[in-house]
Write an enzyme that holds these catalytic residues in place. Structure first.
Site, PDB file in Angstrom:
ATOM      1  N   ASP A  34     -19.957  30.171  19.670  1.00  0.00           N
ATOM      2  CA  ASP A  34     -21.044  30.838  18.934  1.00  0.00           C
ATOM      3  C   ASP A  34     -20.928  32.341  19.172  1.00  0.00           C
ATOM      4  OD1 ASP A  34     -24.503  30.033  18.372  1.00  0.00           O
ATOM      5  OD2 ASP A  34     -23.555  31.984  18.170  1.00  0.00           O
ATOM      6  N   ASP A  36     -21.133  31.721  12.099  1.00  0.00           N
ATOM      7  CA  ASP A  36     -20.732  32.233  13.421  1.00  0.00           C
ATOM      8  C   ASP A  36     -20.600  31.151  14.483  1.00  0.00           C
ATOM      9  OD1 ASP A  36     -23.426  31.722  14.273  1.00  0.00           O
ATOM     10  OD2 ASP A  36     -23.280  33.428  15.645  1.00  0.00           O
ATOM     11  N   GLU A  37     -20.562  29.902  14.059  1.00  0.00           N
ATOM     12  CA  GLU A  37     -20.650  28.834  15.042  1.00  0.00           C
ATOM     13  C   GLU A  37     -19.798  27.645  14.612  1.00  0.00           C
ATOM     14  OE1 GLU A  37     -24.443  26.320  16.568  1.00  0.00           O
ATOM     15  OE2 GLU A  37     -24.816  27.935  15.172  1.00  0.00           O
TER      16      GLU A  37
HETATM   17  P1  TTP Z   1     -27.301  32.926  15.624  1.00  0.00           P
HETATM   18  O1  TTP Z   1     -26.015  32.437  16.207  1.00  0.00           O
HETATM   19  O2  TTP Z   1     -28.501  32.067  15.758  1.00  0.00           O
HETATM   20  O3  TTP Z   1     -27.670  34.331  16.253  1.00  0.00           O
HETATM   21  P2  TTP Z   1     -26.757  35.530  16.649  1.00  0.00           P
HETATM   22  O4  TTP Z   1     -25.310  35.232  16.523  1.00  0.00           O
HETATM   23  O5  TTP Z   1     -27.206  36.741  15.895  1.00  0.00           O
HETATM   24  O6  TTP Z   1     -27.131  35.779  18.152  1.00  0.00           O
HETATM   25  P3  TTP Z   1     -26.776  34.866  19.416  1.00  0.00           P
HETATM   26  O7  TTP Z   1     -25.963  33.725  18.935  1.00  0.00           O
HETATM   27  O8  TTP Z   1     -26.006  35.784  20.330  1.00  0.00           O
HETATM   28  O9  TTP Z   1     -28.084  34.464  19.989  1.00  0.00           O
HETATM   29  O10 TTP Z   1     -27.116  33.214  14.094  1.00  0.00           O
HETATM   30  C1  TTP Z   1     -25.924  33.733  13.554  1.00  0.00           C
HETATM   31  C2  TTP Z   1     -26.214  34.691  12.423  1.00  0.00           C
HETATM   32  O11 TTP Z   1     -26.969  34.033  11.418  1.00  0.00           O
HETATM   33  C3  TTP Z   1     -27.040  35.866  12.829  1.00  0.00           C
HETATM   34  O12 TTP Z   1     -26.237  36.928  13.331  1.00  0.00           O
HETATM   35  C4  TTP Z   1     -27.779  36.217  11.596  1.00  0.00           C
HETATM   36  C5  TTP Z   1     -27.922  34.932  10.852  1.00  0.00           C
HETATM   37  N1  TTP Z   1     -29.303  34.412  10.991  1.00  0.00           N
HETATM   38  C6  TTP Z   1     -30.232  34.718  10.010  1.00  0.00           C
HETATM   39  O13 TTP Z   1     -29.912  35.357   9.020  1.00  0.00           O
HETATM   40  N2  TTP Z   1     -31.523  34.263  10.172  1.00  0.00           N
HETATM   41  C7  TTP Z   1     -31.917  33.542  11.267  1.00  0.00           C
HETATM   42  O14 TTP Z   1     -33.100  33.184  11.390  1.00  0.00           O
HETATM   43  C8  TTP Z   1     -30.949  33.237  12.281  1.00  0.00           C
HETATM   44  C9  TTP Z   1     -31.345  32.468  13.502  1.00  0.00           C
HETATM   45  C10 TTP Z   1     -29.661  33.703  12.084  1.00  0.00           C
HETATM   46 MG    MG Z   2     -24.533  33.463  17.306  1.00  0.00          MG
END
Ligand code: TTP
Ligand code: MG
Length: 385
Positions: free
Chosen positions: A10, A105-106
């Site tokens: 992630d 991103d995952e």
């Molecule tokens: P996440 O992996 O949940 O968040 P992140 O990568 O920004 O942060 P981390 O993993 O370090 O906690 O989500 C990935 C991307 O998806 C995030 O950068 C932006 C998008 N996203 C949204 O647009 N809305 C949301 O509510 C969430 C949770 C994520």
């Molecule tokens: Mg993330």
């Protein structure tokens, strides 16, 4: 099944991290990607510096602005993020074809079959993390375990740039899970958490004390999932990217063709093209469909299903010719098409293989990887031991 080696990756603060990479002046600053604070947008994500102000995904931008007026607000650039996402996936595919993306991103990776080639799952996870940072200038958090649930839990435990391995074997897992909140269990959302809290259950340890019957009665099918996940048991497979549902080629002739013998070479070249696409994508198919469109635009499609999936031009053609023979009475033909569906990729085929065939298939995977990356990657892997 649970001698598997599963990795969950992630990216850290993904959208914000990409923006910071594109504009290094933003480094170290609270960066928020989302709508405009003067409008009614929400935060997509925030850099870890912005999170220190309590800013979170899905918070209104107005609220974010109130918490940190000096933050830099940026509009999302989805196309850019999806390009980067593709580059990240290419790194994953160096190590296994079994990649299941959950979002941009995952992703989950099943690297069980990659261990003989690259070394342990930990080594593979560490290399992926290093390559993402080295090549893409972005950081990722990595979790390694024996199933999806534990691997995802692991990647989340030490963000950003986390690297956590959970040994999924034995009773240790239950003890390890026990103090965590029930919300960490896959599938327990706000609603279920509330219901559990209503009966005094807040931690996974408390959840572990509920019987399967009780959970089944209270939550139905989901109850059983909760029962097993709370013990760290999760048999869900990593599903490789869904392959396209069918592969087909068709040809509209510049002038209508008449006669079986005239159509045959056209059919043969369509079958060859379909076979080539199948092989290029590492797929085989079971159902072949012939399409004939006549001069008056009347169109017929006829299918045949093989007992075993195939990607052989010859087999495809033999069947297609049989279908044409049966359904063609000498009319003028505008268009001819051949497609194949019920596709299976390497992953699904593995399940059907005997042990020896699995070995052969593994050898082939290794050959392919060697061909793609040369001896270099293999030596690197061993150097790390
Ligand atoms: P996440 O992996 O949940 O968040 P992140 O990568 O920004 O942060 P981390 O993993 O370090 O906690 O989500 C990935 C991307 O998806 C995030 O950068 C932006 C998008 N996203 C949204 O647009 N809305 C949301 O509510 C969430 C949770 C994520
Ligand atoms: Mg993330």
């Amino acid at each position: 099944m649970d001698n598997r080696a599963i990795i969950h990756v992630d990216m850290d603060a993904f959208f914000a991290a990409v923006e910071i990479r594109e504009n290094p002046e933003l480094k170290g600053k609270p960066v928020i990607v989302g709508g405009n604070p003067s409008e009614r947008g929400v935060v997509a994500t925030a850099s870890y510096e912005a999170r220190a102000f309590g800013i979170r995904s899905a918070m209104s931008c107005q609220e974010a602005y109130r918490r940190c007026p000096e933050a830099v607000f940026l509009a999302p650039r989805h196309e850019l993020y999806s390009q980067v996402s593709q580059q990240i996936r290419e790194i994953f595919y160096r190590y296994t074809p079994l990649v299941e993306p959950l979002s941009l991103d995952e992703a989950f990776l099943d690297v069980t079959g990659s261990i003989p080639l690259f070394g342990s799952a930990e080594l593979i996870g560490a290399r992926i993390q290093r390559e993402i940072e080295g090549e893409l200038n972005l950081t990722a958090s990595v979790g390694v375990s024996s199933n999806k649930f534990l691997a995802k839990l692991a990647s989340d435990m030490n963000k950003p740039k986390g690297f956590v391995v959970i040994d999924g074997q034995g009773l240790e897992v239950e003890r390890f899970l026990s103090p965590l909140s029930v919300t960490k269990v896959w599938g327990i959302g706000k609603e279920t958490a509330k219901q559990l809290q209503g009966i005094g259950i807040k931690t996974i340890g408390q959840l572990q004390r509920l019987s399967l019957d009780f959970l089944n009665n209270k939550f139905g099918k989901m109850g059983e999932q909760i029962y097993w996940l709370s013990r760290g048991v999760d048999h869900r497979p990593v599903k490789g990217v869904q392959q396209s549902k069918s592969i087909g080629k068709e040809n509209t002739f510049s002038s209508d063709l008449v006669g079986f013998e005239v159509l045959k070479p056209e059919l043969k070249s369509l079958c060859k093209a379909v076979g080539r696409s199948l092989r290029a994508e590492g797929l085989k198919g079971r159902t072949i469909t012939l399409k004939i469109r006549f001069e008056d635009f009347k169109t017929v499609t006829r299918s045949y299903t093989f007992t075993q999936p195939t990607n052989s031009d010859k087999e495809l053609y033999e069947v297609a010719e049989g279908l044409l023979n049966k359904n063609y009475k000498g009319e003028s033909v505008r268009l001819l098409g051949v497609s194949i569906s019920k596709l299976t990729g390497e992953e699904q085929q593995l399940a059907l293989f005997s042990k020896q065939e699995v070995q052969e298939s593994l050898d082939k995977t290794i050959d392919d990887l060697k061909k793609r990356f040369g001896g270099r990657i293999i030596r690197d892997g061993r150097e790390l031991f």
